[in-house]
Scaffold this active site. Structure first.
Site, PDB file in Angstrom:
ATOM      1  N   SER A 156       4.546   2.352   8.414  1.00 44.69           N
ATOM      2  CA  SER A 156       4.524   3.767   8.045  1.00 44.69           C
ATOM      3  C   SER A 156       5.257   3.945   6.722  1.00 44.69           C
ATOM      4  O   SER A 156       6.361   3.429   6.542  1.00 44.69           O
ATOM      5  CB  SER A 156       5.181   4.624   9.131  1.00 44.69           C
ATOM      6  OG  SER A 156       5.198   5.978   8.764  1.00 44.69           O
ATOM      7  N   ASP A 311       3.708  -0.617  -7.601  1.00 42.35           N
ATOM      8  CA  ASP A 311       4.662  -0.729  -6.487  1.00 42.35           C
ATOM      9  C   ASP A 311       4.575  -2.103  -5.812  1.00 42.35           C
ATOM     10  O   ASP A 311       4.232  -2.210  -4.638  1.00 42.35           O
ATOM     11  CB  ASP A 311       4.364   0.375  -5.467  1.00 42.35           C
ATOM     12  CG  ASP A 311       5.533   0.627  -4.526  1.00 42.35           C
ATOM     13  OD1 ASP A 311       6.657   0.193  -4.855  1.00 42.35           O
ATOM     14  OD2 ASP A 311       5.328   1.245  -3.469  1.00 42.35           O
TER      15      ASP A 311
END
Length: 561
Positions: A156, A311
């Site tokens: 998550s 990222d």
């Protein structure tokens, strides 16, 4: 109750009525998914409290307790700001992480507190996932699209969570589901982000808000999974077309036919995070080779394709046994939501800048920095290389005799130095915001494995390859007469000569790198203890330089992944 209300004077009735309506709206909003009112009240209340706290308590002086009082103030304010990020969740976590990557120019309390944001993304219950899926696929339930669908997510993040599933054809897939409140909250959150940057700009008197448009644009793109699917295809194509990386780097394919703006279905790949040393060793995977390939992969994006992953943290870089080559590894890159496309002009200038850094071509370096609005090219060189840079001598490595009062006085003056460093914000290439983020994360990944790869040398060679790409695209002279074969031959000879000269300039650093590795292995063998890796040595040198030359004190944890 009504008679009591009627006996009140008009101002009192107005205030009471307004309070009741406000409380009712707040109560309703608190039960909604987006919680727009509650989140914004929390944001602006804490923003005002922050400003008042600084206004009342930030009084620089030479008194003995001044430094400790200021540090306590920074601690309070940092906790207040990042508590808002954590409680609001969603894009606030993403925005806080962006600020965290720039926290080197902020007090140490911010650097310490920012690190906790990376574990602040709770998962949503399956009922919410099911609703998003039905909305995007005309009422279809996940069980109608997949033969199996795991209700508990395997991961998550701030924007989405990932579930494992199986297609009816038997293929295992990763299903990325966007959190539904994100799109409802986005405009309000990004507005708050702009206000926050301006508050920071006023409080610290630093240039920060100039980057807001560029950052906002890419955060918005990250919430569009159709865009992420396109990024994935483009990244996959680049690695397939790069001969030295083909098959060494893998990007899982996307199933476009069963993906949407908020649901992304891609190939499932079992792998180990690139920084998980114990698991890599347990599976007999060559971690040195894995890290070398990882650094090459992202260097090729920065210097060759110009299409750069924003990222590359360890969770997005996996390692597995090579499916075709025995005893080799393959690096798998996932999560392609945040990408930037460099302009061709920036890509070439950045390649030339790296070449100039290692050839000590100060004229070229100063010219490029000036064209980017940067006044202090030496400071920028240190930030770029993530190691101390000096055009004529090595940076002093010893520990300077700097007490807390000296540090405080340096921090008071550092604002003017930073403002002078970036004189013309309009000229500064926005690509550097995420390119620098990419490089810092990759450096931290290398450090986490004990610095097995000479990262700077690898990147420098890819910079030179990036310049050779320019030559290969220019097959004809201006008058169109010279043959492409002759031009290619000249380009090849020139590139070969330049590479030879370039390699000679890297020799000293290569020797230093292997001496550090030899020392580490000797200490391990003789004393059974780990020593500083090469990245840690560079970190310490850079921290010493920033403290001694620029007055910036870096917290130890800032250099960790």
């Amino acid at each position: 109750m009504s008679s009591l209300f009627g006996r009140l004077k008009r101002p009192a009735r107005f205030m009471l009525g307004t309070s009741l309506v406000g409380a009712g709206i707040y109560g309703i909003d608190a039960r909604t998914e987006a919680q727009l009112i509650r989140r914004n009240i929390r944001t602006f209340y804490n923003g005002i409290a922050l400003a008042v706290d600084y206004k009342l308590n930030f009084h620089p002086s030479l008194e003995p307790d001044s430094v400790s009082r200021i540090e306590s103030l920074h601690e309070r304010v940092a906790n207040r700001i990042f508590d808002v990020f954590e409680h609001n969740g969603g894009l606030y976590i993403k925005m806080g992480q962006v600020i965290a990557t720039q926290s080197a120019v902020l007090p140490q309390a911010y650097q310490r507190r920012a690190k906790r944001l990376y574990d602040a993304a709770p998962a949503l219950p399956f009922e919410v996932v099911e609703r998003v899926f039905r909305e995007d696929f005309n009422g279809l339930h996940p069980s109608q699209v997949f033969s199996e669908f795991e209700m508990l997510p395997i991961a998550s993040a701030s924007i989405a969570q990932v579930h494992r599933a199986r297609l009816h054809t038997g293929e295992v897939v990763a299903v990325k589901i966007q959190k539904p409140a994100i799109l409802k909250q986005m405009d309000w959150d990004l507005m708050a982000f702009r206000i926050l940057l301006r508050v920071y700009e006023k409080l610290f008197d630093l240039p920060l808000s100039w980057s807001s448009d560029y950052i906002e644009k890419h955060i918005r793109m990250e919430t569009d999974f159709i865009s992420e699917a396109s990024n994935t295809d483009k990244a996959r194509e680049h690695f397939d077309e790069e001969p030295s990386l083909k098959d060494r780097v893998y990007v899982p394919k996307v199933y476009h036919e069963i993906s949407s703006k908020r649901v992304l279905v891609s190939e499932w790949v079992d792998g180990i995070q690139v920084t998980d040393k114990q698991k890599l060793k347990a599976k007999n995977l060559d971690l040195d080779r894995a890290m070398y390939t990882t650094i090459e992969a992202f260097s090729s994006q920065i210097f060759r394709s110009g299409f750069v992953h924003g990222d590359p943290h360890p969770g997005n870089v996996l390692v597995r046994k090579h499916p075709k080559i025995k005893n080799d590894v393959q690096v798998v890159i996932i999560d392609h939501g945040l990408y930037i496309q460099e302009s061709e002009q920036f890509r070439l200038e950045y390649c030339k800048l790296w070449e100039a850094l290692f050839m000590l071509d100060m004229n070229t370096m100063n010219r490029i920095c000036k064209s980017w609005g940067i006044q202090d090219s030496n400071m920028f060189a240190s930030i770029t290389l993530q190691k101390p840079f000096s055009p004529d001598k090595a940076v002093h490595l010893g520990q300077a005799n700097v007490n807390m009062q000296d540090i405080y006085e340096l921090q008071v003056s550092v604002k003017e130095r930073i403002k002078d460093f970036l004189k013309d914000q309009a000229l500064f290439p926005r690509e550097l915001i995420f390119v620098s983020r990419n490089m810092n994360i990759v450096r931290a990944n290398n450090k986490a494995l004990g610095s097995p790869v000479n990262r700077i040398n690898v990147m420098a060679r890819w910079a030179l390859r990036g310049l050779s790409k320019q030559g290969s695209q220019q097959n004809l002279t201006s008058d169109g007469i010279e043959s492409s074969i002759t031009q290619k031959m000249r380009g090849y000879l020139y590139s070969t000569w330049r590479l030879w000269v370039f390699d000679c300039t890297l020799m000293v650093m290569s020797v230093s790198f292997w001496l550090v590795r030899l020392r580490d292995r000797t200490n391990k063998l003789l004393y059974g203890r780990d020593s500083q890796g090469f990245e840690e040595v560079l970190d310490q040198k850079l921290k010493d330089q920033l403290r001694q030359q620029f007055g910036i004190v870096i917290d130890e944890s800032l250099f960790d992944a």
